[in-house]
Motif scaffolding. Sequence first.
Motif, short mmCIF file in Angstrom:
data_model
loop_
_atom_site.label_atom_id
_atom_site.label_comp_id
_atom_site.label_asym_id
_atom_site.label_seq_id
_atom_site.Cartn_x
_atom_site.Cartn_y
_atom_site.Cartn_z
N ALA A 376 -9.38 7.76 0.95
CA ALA A 376 -9.87 6.69 1.83
C ALA A 376 -8.86 5.56 1.97
N LEU A 377 -8.63 5.15 3.23
CA LEU A 377 -7.78 4.01 3.54
C LEU A 377 -8.62 2.96 4.25
N ASP A 378 -8.23 1.68 4.12
CA ASP A 378 -8.95 0.65 4.86
C ASP A 378 -8.40 0.54 6.28
N ASN A 392 -11.37 7.32 -3.91
CA ASN A 392 -12.63 8.05 -3.70
C ASN A 392 -12.54 9.51 -4.12
N ILE A 393 -11.35 9.95 -4.49
CA ILE A 393 -11.14 11.35 -4.88
C ILE A 393 -10.94 11.43 -6.39
N PRO A 394 -11.67 12.28 -7.09
CA PRO A 394 -11.49 12.42 -8.54
C PRO A 394 -10.04 12.75 -8.89
N ASP A 395 -9.55 12.13 -9.95
CA ASP A 395 -8.20 12.36 -10.48
C ASP A 395 -7.08 11.83 -9.58
N VAL A 396 -7.44 11.04 -8.57
CA VAL A 396 -6.42 10.41 -7.72
C VAL A 396 -6.57 8.89 -7.86
N PHE A 397 -5.49 8.25 -8.29
CA PHE A 397 -5.47 6.82 -8.53
C PHE A 397 -4.40 6.19 -7.62
N ALA A 398 -4.47 4.88 -7.47
CA ALA A 398 -3.44 4.16 -6.71
C ALA A 398 -3.21 2.81 -7.37
N ALA A 399 -1.99 2.28 -7.23
CA ALA A 399 -1.65 1.00 -7.84
C ALA A 399 -0.51 0.35 -7.07
N GLY A 400 -0.45 -0.97 -7.16
CA GLY A 400 0.64 -1.71 -6.54
C GLY A 400 0.31 -2.21 -5.15
N THR A 403 -2.40 -0.91 -2.49
CA THR A 403 -3.84 -0.86 -2.73
C THR A 403 -4.62 -1.98 -2.05
N SER A 404 -5.87 -1.69 -1.79
CA SER A 404 -6.89 -2.68 -1.44
C SER A 404 -7.89 -2.61 -2.59
N PHE A 405 -7.97 -3.70 -3.37
CA PHE A 405 -8.75 -3.63 -4.61
C PHE A 405 -9.65 -4.86 -4.75
N ASN A 412 -14.87 -10.43 -6.34
CA ASN A 412 -14.70 -9.00 -6.09
C ASN A 412 -14.49 -8.65 -4.62
N LYS A 413 -14.04 -9.62 -3.86
CA LYS A 413 -13.62 -9.33 -2.49
C LYS A 413 -12.43 -8.38 -2.54
N ARG A 414 -12.40 -7.43 -1.61
CA ARG A 414 -11.30 -6.47 -1.57
C ARG A 414 -10.08 -7.12 -0.93
N VAL A 415 -8.95 -7.09 -1.64
CA VAL A 415 -7.73 -7.76 -1.17
C VAL A 415 -6.53 -6.84 -1.37
N SER A 416 -5.45 -7.16 -0.68
CA SER A 416 -4.16 -6.50 -0.90
C SER A 416 -3.16 -7.60 -1.25
#
Length: 530
Positions: A376-378, A392-400, A403-405, A412-416
């Motif tokens: 999933a992308l924003d 949203n996919i098991p075993d797939v992570f993102a960082a840096g 990301t929108s986190f 807890n607003k989603r930010v980049s």
Amino acid sequence: MENQGVVKQEVCLESDIKDGEMREVEVGGQKVLLLKSEGEYSAIGHLCTHYGAPLIKGTLSGSRVRCPWHGACFNIKTGDIEEYPGLDSLPCFKVTVENSKIYITADRKFLESGKRVKLMAQRQAEDPHILLIIGGGPAALVCAETLRQESCKGRIIMATQEELPPYDRTKLSKAMDANAESLLLRQMDFYLQYDIEVWTNKEAVSVNTDAKEVTFQDGTVQHYDQLLIATGCRPRKLKCPGSDLGNVRLLRTPSDASAIFQAAVGKNVVVLGTSFIGMEMASYLSEKASSVSVVGSSRAPFLNTFGKEVGQLARKMLESKGVKFYLQDGVKELKGDNGQVTHVVLKSGTVLPADVFVAGIGVLPNSGFLESSSIALDSNKFVIVNKFMQTNIPDVFAAGDITSFPLFLARNKRVSIGHWQIAQAQGRIAALNMLKKDVQINSVPFFWSALAGKSFRYTGYGEGYTEVVFKGSIEEMKFLAFYIKEDAVVAVASLNFDPAVSRVAEILSSGETISKEKALSEDLSWLKLP
């Protein structure tokens, strides 16, 4: 007393240091930071392992000390790095009390080095687990190191489309003529020692999450058991007539920085953009180029982040170095001769001579290779993750930067957020959760900008602030700015006001709210400034 490289030395009396205090002492001819917190003594290396800031000028809070320059945190009982930027931990030394005298026992090797790498596991061939990291920036590197530090014995692969292994990208706009080798965060021997495979010039073109496979531009396919996406962002290109001329540049890599610097020496430079990259480049090139002009659409540099007053100060600082500003304007056209840029035509009609043109007008996420996947992308094409850096996919992570986190400071607003420190923190959190540690991201954003030989510092998340409260004097270039939203401090910025920003970062990280009333008060004793 010395024995086989170990030295034990009396450093002070118990009465010389009070609870909550830090003191630099000398052991074996080297400085050590002695601390007393919550009734217990500890001793660690005295310089931050990031850029060498003296931690004695930082802030002590409970079991950790925070660097005054860039906000890195170290556990005072273990020396371990707990918040970024930086990679290495500090050495920790034994403290004893004998007859009201304080002694420190230390290994000379660590006294002299002042830093250490945390213990790491070695890969075991019988462990078939494959952890694939796409990207070669700060998030990718910290993830790989954290996996090994947390006893991961599987195969770790870090694949980056860049020519180099991870390097300090923050220096590209601050020291544009730096040798690429000097920017490397780790030498190749390090990766070999800890069995971290580094694939350079390896661009991912697609991800099949059902098959758990990544396909690369060279046609190779790599299976993974767990995947980290840390491909960061790329500079946004200027679209106007003439943008394809020679010496129209973007800054992303060491080779970009070197090319811009070499083309700029003794020449006319035009920089488009008044945020951090553009302003830092203009500052650095001001003493090398014949002329530097900065073009921006806002009425002051850094307007959205720092506000008008601080932005105007930044402008004056660069103007004192000969930089000229053309604000509330934009680029209409680039003109050239023999395929090389020669002039920049602004929307106002002003024409600027330009031997080099550099655009610093924001970034775009490197997520195109994910658009055919189920990840999933924003709406802006950033990868959506939760507080555990999970997609949203098991075993797939993102960082840096990609990301929108959810940022806890912003409810807890989603930010980049494209900050080096946040990228490193997310890399660590991703690694811990790849190992099922169930740890959330709770870092407070912290960044810095170097202009005209001085450093601005900033912490928090100031989007939507409605008021700024200043302490000190902007005119004298010694100030602390509180950014207020809904009667609370949401961010602070400073110049020559250390360690105030680090102190606020520590307060915000604890979850405590700093009221507007507190910011307005003349009493700043709560900041524990020297």
